[in-house]
Write a protein that holds these residues in place. Sequence first.
Motif, mmCIF file in Angstrom:
data_model
loop_
_atom_site.group_PDB
_atom_site.id
_atom_site.type_symbol
_atom_site.label_atom_id
_atom_site.label_comp_id
_atom_site.label_asym_id
_atom_site.label_seq_id
_atom_site.Cartn_x
_atom_site.Cartn_y
_atom_site.Cartn_z
ATOM 1 N N TRP A 13 0.828 -1.216 0.000
ATOM 2 C CA TRP A 13 0.000 0.000 0.000
ATOM 3 C C TRP A 13 0.860 1.263 0.000
ATOM 4 C CZ3 TRP A 13 -0.188 3.859 3.744
ATOM 5 C CH2 TRP A 13 -1.140 4.858 3.508
ATOM 6 N N VAL A 14 1.909 1.328 0.808
ATOM 7 C CA VAL A 14 2.676 2.560 0.931
ATOM 8 C C VAL A 14 3.385 2.896 -0.377
ATOM 9 C CG1 VAL A 14 4.834 1.558 1.836
ATOM 10 C CG2 VAL A 14 4.190 3.880 2.455
ATOM 11 N N ARG A 15 3.813 1.901 -1.123
ATOM 12 C CA ARG A 15 4.430 2.154 -2.433
ATOM 13 C C ARG A 15 3.412 2.774 -3.395
ATOM 14 N NH1 ARG A 15 8.910 -0.214 -4.570
ATOM 15 N NH2 ARG A 15 7.749 -0.535 -6.516
ATOM 16 N N GLY A 16 2.228 2.175 -3.432
ATOM 17 C CA GLY A 16 1.196 2.694 -4.328
ATOM 18 C C GLY A 16 0.669 4.044 -3.892
ATOM 19 N N TRP A 17 0.553 4.246 -2.588
ATOM 20 C CA TRP A 17 0.081 5.530 -2.060
ATOM 21 C C TRP A 17 1.060 6.647 -2.404
ATOM 22 C CZ3 TRP A 17 1.946 8.541 2.216
ATOM 23 C CH2 TRP A 17 1.091 9.573 2.610
ATOM 24 N N ALA A 18 2.361 6.387 -2.267
ATOM 25 C CA ALA A 18 3.370 7.384 -2.621
ATOM 26 C C ALA A 18 3.302 7.702 -4.115
ATOM 27 C CB ALA A 18 4.761 6.888 -2.237
ATOM 28 N N SER A 145 -3.300 4.269 -8.364
ATOM 29 C CA SER A 145 -1.971 3.987 -8.882
ATOM 30 C C SER A 145 -1.881 2.499 -9.175
ATOM 31 C CB SER A 145 -0.901 4.395 -7.867
ATOM 32 O OG SER A 145 -1.004 3.589 -6.703
ATOM 33 N N ILE A 146 -1.088 2.150 -10.163
ATOM 34 C CA ILE A 146 -0.939 0.748 -10.550
ATOM 35 C C ILE A 146 0.547 0.425 -10.562
ATOM 36 C CG2 ILE A 146 -1.412 -0.975 -12.315
ATOM 37 C CD1 ILE A 146 -3.699 1.103 -13.183
ATOM 38 N N ASP A 147 0.946 -0.451 -9.642
ATOM 39 C CA ASP A 147 2.346 -0.830 -9.485
ATOM 40 C C ASP A 147 2.432 -2.353 -9.588
ATOM 41 O OD1 ASP A 147 5.045 -0.935 -8.896
ATOM 42 O OD2 ASP A 147 4.777 -0.665 -6.742
ATOM 43 N N GLU A 181 -7.708 -3.981 -16.108
ATOM 44 C CA GLU A 181 -7.290 -3.988 -17.511
ATOM 45 C C GLU A 181 -5.776 -3.821 -17.654
ATOM 46 O OE1 GLU A 181 -9.580 -0.924 -19.274
ATOM 47 O OE2 GLU A 181 -11.474 -2.049 -19.198
ATOM 48 N N LYS A 182 -5.154 -3.181 -16.670
ATOM 49 C CA LYS A 182 -3.707 -2.971 -16.711
ATOM 50 C C LYS A 182 -2.934 -4.082 -15.993
ATOM 51 C CE LYS A 182 -3.938 2.049 -17.294
ATOM 52 N NZ LYS A 182 -3.281 2.044 -18.611
ATOM 53 N N GLY A 183 -3.624 -5.141 -15.572
ATOM 54 C CA GLY A 183 -2.953 -6.311 -15.026
ATOM 55 C C GLY A 183 -2.909 -6.415 -13.516
ATOM 56 N N ALA A 184 -3.518 -5.486 -12.792
ATOM 57 C CA ALA A 184 -3.524 -5.573 -11.330
ATOM 58 C C ALA A 184 -4.418 -6.724 -10.881
ATOM 59 C CB ALA A 184 -4.003 -4.269 -10.713
ATOM 60 N N THR A 185 -4.012 -7.410 -9.842
ATOM 61 C CA THR A 185 -4.786 -8.542 -9.322
ATOM 62 C C THR A 185 -5.261 -8.327 -7.885
ATOM 63 O OG1 THR A 185 -2.757 -9.673 -8.617
ATOM 64 C CG2 THR A 185 -3.603 -10.187 -10.820
ATOM 65 N N VAL A 186 -4.812 -7.275 -7.245
ATOM 66 C CA VAL A 186 -5.255 -6.974 -5.883
ATOM 67 C C VAL A 186 -5.379 -5.468 -5.733
ATOM 68 C CG1 VAL A 186 -2.922 -6.887 -4.905
ATOM 69 C CG2 VAL A 186 -4.851 -7.386 -3.413
ATOM 70 N N GLY A 187 -6.430 -5.045 -5.030
ATOM 71 C CA GLY A 187 -6.638 -3.638 -4.758
ATOM 72 C C GLY A 187 -6.469 -3.341 -3.278
ATOM 73 N N LEU A 188 -5.913 -2.186 -2.968
ATOM 74 C CA LEU A 188 -5.750 -1.721 -1.596
ATOM 75 C C LEU A 188 -6.222 -0.285 -1.504
ATOM 76 C CD1 LEU A 188 -2.141 -3.069 -0.911
ATOM 77 C CD2 LEU A 188 -4.215 -3.878 0.243
ATOM 78 N N LEU A 189 -6.719 0.098 -0.346
ATOM 79 C CA LEU A 189 -7.078 1.495 -0.111
ATOM 80 C C LEU A 189 -7.120 1.771 1.381
ATOM 81 C CD1 LEU A 189 -10.282 1.678 0.948
ATOM 82 C CD2 LEU A 189 -10.736 1.234 -1.470
ATOM 83 N N ALA A 190 -6.933 3.046 1.725
ATOM 84 C CA ALA A 190 -7.106 3.514 3.098
ATOM 85 C C ALA A 190 -8.456 4.201 3.171
ATOM 86 C CB ALA A 190 -5.986 4.476 3.483
ATOM 87 N N SER A 191 -9.341 3.675 4.003
ATOM 88 C CA SER A 191 -10.712 4.147 4.064
ATOM 89 C C SER A 191 -10.993 4.885 5.366
ATOM 90 C CB SER A 191 -11.675 2.958 3.949
ATOM 91 O OG SER A 191 -13.009 3.343 4.233
#
Length: 221
Positions: A13-18, A145-147, A181-191
């Motif tokens: 999450w922190v990588r994608g959040w940054a 973000s997509i990492d 569509e861009k190949g991500a297989t898991v989603g994360l978020l801070a709610s």
Amino acid sequence: MHFTNTSEAVRAWVRGWALSRGAVEPAALPWGFTVPIGLPGHVMSHVLPTADEATVRELTGSTTGPGIWLKAFVPAESLAAWIAPGWSLPGAPGFLMSTALHAGTARTPPPLPGGYRLRTWADSGVVHARVHTPEGTTAARGQTSIDGATAVVDKVETHPAHRRRGLGRVIMRTLVDAATEKGATVGLLASTAEGRALYEATGWRVVAPLANALRGPDPAG
């Protein structure tokens, strides 16, 4: 992708959040990560994948500059008891949430009410979605973000005057489909606690509590 523990999910999450916030690569430290933000009231964030009393007391006691945030994946009451003088917990506690993304399951977002328009675009690894009113103002927004295999959904919000019209679901469906569509297989978020119901209704689950502490006055105050 499947996370074996909370710490692994936080690291992703922190990588994608940054990336979503346009920040530099998070700096890895023995206790977690530091992410320079460089905004008034949010100079830097310290992120602790695992937090304990001794680490929080040492870190907050040695940090004296205002505008420094600490993100810890523990109950808010625990963090409140551990932080040093000069720190506070602004706002309500939140949650780290996750969902599996499956290729080939993209669906057309729910229809928008009359007059609203959806706009999407991608920039530097981040997909943005906006719902505009007939007058052209922003009614709802969000980005992801997509990492690699991980998509981090961020900054999802609906203007108070346009809530309860399904705009949040349109934003979430659009972002999830773009990530898949861009190949991500898991989603994360801070709610936030307020947003949790929306995300759970669309298949997200809570991974861990999330509490934020701030050194100095709350910028909203």
